[in-house]
Design an enzyme around this catalytic site. Structure first.
Site, PDB file in Angstrom:
ATOM      1  CB  CYS A 142      30.380  17.977  11.854  1.00 30.24           C
ATOM      2  SG  CYS A 142      30.241  19.591  11.059  1.00 30.24           S
ATOM      3  CB  CYS A 163      33.458  22.239   8.042  1.00 28.00           C
ATOM      4  SG  CYS A 163      32.538  22.257   9.580  1.00 28.00           S
TER       5      CYS A 163
END
Ligand code: FAD
Ligand code: UQ1
Length: 459
Positions: free
Chosen positions: A199, A379
């Site tokens: 991430c 994201c």
């Protein structure tokens, strides 16, 4: 000699019927003990990728002997929650469940680590010496956090009174919000390392939440300099969202230093050492009143030890489209540990899972593999309380958006999805093998986009 042979053959028979308690009680006292299991699908790692794939095959075969998961951890974390826990927006408890309650019931969980792979023999050996033979193996061991690579980091994270924190570890995240809350002045620094990262948006999300907390809730922002030091040459890999994030930083007076890599921490002096990665070889020291660290990461040691399975950086070498190993056709990979050049996220794993399942089922049926992973990743870039830019893109770093709005902008509905929607989706659908990502929604939003602007959707 014959006695040992006899015991071995009984063990081998027992392993077929998976009758573990009997094996242990009756045979543990013997001179030789090494259990051997065999299965159709072996899944190494029971995190996001491993659990969701094991669930898909368990749902198909409905026979615990056919699917084995090797996973040492007793707890399963929903890691995307860590960002919100660090920002004081969700509780730590909401991010975890026992592994037992998360892994599929129609599969066998062996609570061990894989220590070695023998791909030529279709076999792995576990930390207790037992072995597992497989027809198909899916490797999903994730990324290892290398806290030790930054001198001073481990010690400062262990010190509850230090100003250093990180949302990245299950053991470090519970301390982040209290450390942010104690800031009254000085410089709050947020870092991004010189390594692949899971991430890649998370180090910025915690920066934006903390900045808003210091401005709106604590009202000390005028006394605090907020700095983002990233080893990368860009703020975000996809231009559309990078442009939006530069806008956020400019508007909120956040200083961004590109190609700036954390290399050492002196917690007592509250000083961090950075190196410039712009070719100048320059290093400099920065004082901090808060230091949020995203640690360097890399593939787990077990992969690094088996170079026949990996590329030169230790990632499992799979075909970027089929996700099949490039050397061993009965080995596949999913998630953060593979060589695929996508952004390493849970959203990517959802899209990969659909492809991987179909390809393996086709292969088992003797059919050609037709499905290809397009590199989809997403994201949800939380930019504050109730605000989120939902980035979605493919291998070519081109936006691949789900909703009929401009996702380069901040929205409340995308924040709600991130904070409440995705956790529900994860625990109820994805870990049970039923979430393949939002691709199916895209056709509807593309229809709406086409109606609004016929030129907008070309494909
Ligand atoms: P993991 O889930 O890490 O699982 C790997 C498993 O392998 C672990 O359980 C480990 O115990 C096991 N293992 C390791 N070595 C061995 C071994 N030798 N033998 C057996 N088992 C082994 N993604 C999003 O999509 N959206 C987000 O908003 C988001 N936010 C994030 C925020 C943070 C702070 C973090 C840390 C991550 C975030 N992610 C997000 C990323 C996402 O959580 C990961 O990409 C995903 O969980 C990776 O899944 P995985 O299965 O590859 O690895
Ligand atoms: C997603 O599918 C997913 O997996 C559960 C995430 O993990 C938490 C995500 O963060 C995102 C953004 C997605 C993508 C889903 C949609 C609806 C855009």
């Amino acid at each position: 000699m014959n006695y040992t042979k006899g015991i071995r053959s009984i063990l081998s028979c027992l392993s077929e019927c998976n009758f573990e308690p009997f094996k242990r009680n009756i045979l543990m006292k013997n001179v030789y003990r090494s259990n051997h299991y065999s299965c159709k699908v072996l899944v190494v790692g029971g995190g996001t990728g491993g659990c969701s794939m094991a669930a898909k095959f368990a749902n198909t075969f409905k026979d615990p002997k056919k699917v084995i998961i090797v996973e040492p951890s007793p707890v399963h974390f929903y890691q995307p929650m860590f960002t919100l826990i660090g920002g004081g927006l969700r509780s730590y408890e909401a991010s975890k469940k026992t592994m037992k309650d998360t892994l599929p019931k129609d599969a066998t969980w062996l609570k061990e680590s894989v220590m070695s792979f023998a791909p030529e023999q279709n076999q792995i050996t576990m930390s207790n010496g037992d072995t597992v033979q497989y027809e198909i193996m899916i490797v999903a061991v994730g990324l290892q956090l290398h806290w030790e690579k930054i001198p001073g980091l481990v010690k400062s994270l262990q010190d509850g009174l230090s100003k250093v924190c990180s949302i990245y570890g299950p053991e470090t995240v519970p301390h982040v919000f209290s450390k942010i809350s104690r800031v009254t002045d000085g410089t709050a620094i947020f870092t991004y390392p010189n390594s692949p990262v899971k991430c890649p948006g998370a180090p910025q999300k915690i920066l934006y939440i903390a900045e808003e907390f210091l401005r709106k809730k604590k009202k000390v922002r005028n006394n605090v300099k907020v700095v983002y030091n990233t080893a990368l040459p860009v703020i975000f890999g996809v231009k559309k969202y990078a442009d939006s994030l530069w806008g956020v930083c400019k508007k909120r007076d956040i200083i961004v230093n590109l190609q700036t890599n954390l290399i050492e921490i002196d917690s007592a002096k509250q000083e961090a050492v950075f190196e410039k990665l712009d070719g100048s070889n320059e290093t400099f020291v920065q004082k901090f009143s808060l230091l949020h660290v995203c640690p360097p990461m890399g593939p787990p040691d077990v992969l690094i030890r088996h170079s026949s399975l990996t590329n030169e950086t230790g990632f499992l070498t799979v075909d970027p489209k089929t996700l099949r190993h490039t050397k061993y056709p009965n080995i596949y990979g999913i998630g953060d540990c593979t060589s695929t050049p996508n952004s390493k996220t849970m959203a990517a794993i959802a899209a990969q899972g659909k492809v991987l399942y179909k390809n393996i089922m086709d292969d088992l049926a003797g059919k050609p593999m037709i499905m290809a992973y397009n590199g989809y990743s997403s994201c949800p870039l939380v930019t504050g309380y109730g605000k989120c830019i939902l980035a979605e893109f493919d291998y070519n770093l081109q936006p691949l958006e789900t909703f009929p709005v401009d996702q380069g902008r901040e929205y409340y509905f995308t924040y709600l999805l991130k904070a409440y929607g995705f956790p529900i989706l994860y625990w109820n659908l994805m870990t049970r093998g039923y979430w393949d990502g939002p691709e199916f929604l895209r056709q509807y939003s593309n229809m709406i986009k086409k109606k609004k602007d016929p030129e907008a959707i070309k494909s």
